[in-house]
Scaffold this motif. Structure first.
Motif, mmCIF file in Angstrom:
data_model
loop_
_atom_site.group_PDB
_atom_site.id
_atom_site.type_symbol
_atom_site.label_atom_id
_atom_site.label_comp_id
_atom_site.label_asym_id
_atom_site.label_seq_id
_atom_site.Cartn_x
_atom_site.Cartn_y
_atom_site.Cartn_z
ATOM 1 N N ASP A 317 12.724 40.833 32.647
ATOM 2 C CA ASP A 317 11.857 40.012 31.792
ATOM 3 C C ASP A 317 12.498 38.641 31.626
ATOM 4 O O ASP A 317 13.385 38.451 30.798
ATOM 5 C CB ASP A 317 11.664 40.682 30.430
ATOM 6 N N THR A 319 11.553 36.109 30.244
ATOM 7 C CA THR A 319 11.254 35.404 28.988
ATOM 8 C C THR A 319 11.896 36.093 27.784
ATOM 9 O O THR A 319 11.595 35.741 26.646
ATOM 10 C CB THR A 319 9.736 35.313 28.761
ATOM 11 N N ASN A 320 12.761 37.074 28.033
ATOM 12 C CA ASN A 320 13.407 37.798 26.926
ATOM 13 C C ASN A 320 14.474 36.910 26.298
ATOM 14 O O ASN A 320 15.595 36.795 26.782
ATOM 15 C CB ASN A 320 14.029 39.094 27.443
ATOM 16 N N LEU A 321 14.121 36.258 25.202
ATOM 17 C CA LEU A 321 15.001 35.283 24.566
ATOM 18 C C LEU A 321 16.281 35.928 24.054
ATOM 19 O O LEU A 321 17.346 35.304 24.056
ATOM 20 C CB LEU A 321 14.255 34.587 23.431
ATOM 21 N N LYS A 346 17.504 27.705 30.392
ATOM 22 C CA LYS A 346 16.467 28.727 30.554
ATOM 23 C C LYS A 346 15.913 29.155 29.206
ATOM 24 O O LYS A 346 14.701 29.280 29.024
ATOM 25 C CB LYS A 346 17.063 29.928 31.294
ATOM 26 N N VAL A 350 12.009 28.665 27.308
ATOM 27 C CA VAL A 350 11.229 29.735 26.696
ATOM 28 C C VAL A 350 10.864 29.385 25.259
ATOM 29 O O VAL A 350 9.743 29.598 24.814
ATOM 30 C CB VAL A 350 12.015 31.067 26.732
#
Length: 475
Positions: A317, A319-321, A346, A350
């Motif tokens: 994933d 976009t997994n912050l 990155k 996001v």
């Protein structure tokens, strides 16, 4: 339905019309419906047959049950053919088996309205369940599939209104709701069925079904309790509830995950890791599992494996912050500044306004002396601007040929000095509804997952089961 009714034309009763001998009386004041062929506009003389009149009446019986003359039409077709309901039912089953669902629906509707019975109600509901599966699997139309599921349920409920606590319809409704995962409703119908059902094979099946539903409901309660106890920061109680869930669902990964989550909060990192690996063994692979594994490995002293798990989380994933910021933090703590900057950039892509990311960027800039600029956005320029820019670049290149600027080193001959934090990096957790955090500790770094407002997956029942058919076909 509209297409079928649009093919109906009405005529006055012909003087020489004779249906059958017997008690049925022709009413000359009621016009007769005639069904014409598809694509045909006007009624022709050759269309005026008993067959076309009966066909018109059956269409109205199927799709216009509130027609003011519907009872007359029902009596008419029964007078023409006393066994018409049985014949239509046999034809409808044949059409269903041939997957001619539109025609089968018209025939089953006509049967149900001609002679309302629990069997004809269930047959119609069964047809709609087949049509739902057809739309989902063959046509990939989920909206249409849901529409037919709704029709199946409304048909069964209509039967319950007509026939009261009918055991056959209650049984079908219990199975139907269980198929949809509506376990409370399934339990209600199954319990109502058990009160009125006669002894037999079906009752034995439903008794077993009700037991399974109750077991699932108890499991759902245990899972919800486990989740709630974790959120309330009561890990030991969460572990107890998770164990109750796992006892009845050993092949579901969700229970092992919530137990691992509770174990990690209880600082039992080795046991937490075992349960997380069990999730993967059962076939589940998601970024939350790998983020939790990274925390366990970090607490167990294997920082490099923790980084590897975070990389896996990000691969799953992007976009997994939580995972991205945790990995940026670890690289920053180890003064791996190129990697730290990569993941900070990155993370910023996001969630550019996230306060934790902003804080980490400040730490990075303080440690390296480098400035991370604003996010670069693309801008389209026309060809004339391209030419002007090319001229500017050419002028700059000429200037560089005439003399080069040099960078000054420090007096000791070294280059830029990177300033690290005195004891370690500290990244504070979000308190309300945030999704990532890393806390620095005196003896080592610990990456924590989101505590408040987390969104881990909860156990749910599958919405589709193998075969998809919940209604028992009555022939």
């Amino acid at each position: 339905m509209d297409n079928q009714i649009s093919r109906i034309r009405y005529i006055r009763v012909p003087e020489n019309l004779k249906v059958v001998e017997g008690d049925f009386k022709i009413d000359p004041g009621i016009k007769l419906p005639v069904q014409i062929s598809e694509g045909q506009k006007n009624l022709r003389e050759e269309d005026l047959t008993i067959e076309s009149i009966v066909a018109g009446m059956l269409t109205l019986i199927a799709f216009d049950d509130l027609n003011k003359d519907i009872e007359y039409y029902k009596a008419f077709v029964k007078a023409v053919e006393p066994d018409i309901a049985q014949n239509l039912n046999a034809a409808a089953i044949a059409k269903q088996q041939a997957k001619d669902y539109g025609f089968a629906e018209e025939l089953f509707l006509a049967v149900y309205h001609l002679e309302p019975q629990s069997a004809s109600c269930i047959n119609l509901a069964t047809l709609y369940s087949y049509m739902s599966v057809h739309e989902e699997e063959d046509n990939k139309d989920l909206d249409k599939a849901d529409e037919y599921l709704a029709k199946a349920k409304s048909t069964l409920l209509d039967g319950l209104r007509r026939f009261g606590e009918n055991e056959a319809i209650l049984s079908e409704l219990a199975s139907f709701e269980g198929f949809l995962g509506n376990l409370e409703e399934a339990k209600d119908y199954a319990e109502r069925y058990m009160k009125v059902a006669s002894e037999g094979e079906r009752k034995s099946e439903m008794k077993k079904f009700l037991s399974e539903v109750n077991s699932h409901l108890e499991s759902d309660t245990a899972f919800k309790e486990a989740y709630d106890f974790v959120m309330l920061d009561m890990p030991e109680k969460a572990i107890e509830a998770a164990d109750r869930f796992i006892a009845g669902n050993r092949k579901l990964w969700n229970g092992y995950f919530v137990k691992a989550w509770a174990l990690r909060k209880a600082k039992r990192y080795g046991e937490a890791k075992e349960n997380l690996l069990k999730c993967i063994e059962l076939g589940e692979s998601n970024s939350d599992i790998y983020n939790e594994l990274s925390i366990c490995e970090l607490e167990n002293g294997d920082k490099e494996l923790a980084k590897a798990y975070l990389n896996s989380a990000i691969d799953l994933d992007g976009t997994n912050l939580t995972a991205i910021s945790n990995l940026a933090f670890l690289h920053l703590a180890d003064e791996e500044f190129d990697e730290a900057r990569y993941y900070l950039e990155k993370a910023r892509s996001v969630a550019k306004d996230d306060e934790i990311i902003k804080s980490l960027i400040v730490q990075y800039e303080k440690a390296t002396g480098e400035k991370i600029g604003d996010v670069i956005s693309e801008e389209v320029i026309d060809s004339k601007e391209d030419e002007d820019m090319a001229e500017i670049i050419e002028e700059l290149e000429k200037g560089q040929e005439e003399g080069h600027h040099c960078h000054h080193n420090h007096e000791d001959g070294g280059h830029h000095c990177c300033h690290g934090h005195e004891d370690g990096h500290e990244c504070h957790n979000h308190e309300e509804g945030e999704h990532h955090c890393c806390h620095g500790h005196e003896e080592g770094h610990e990456c924590h997952n989101h505590e408040e407002g987390e969104h881990h997956c909860c156990h749910g029942h599958e919405e589709r089961h193998e075969g998809h058919h919940c209604c028992h076909h009555h022939k």
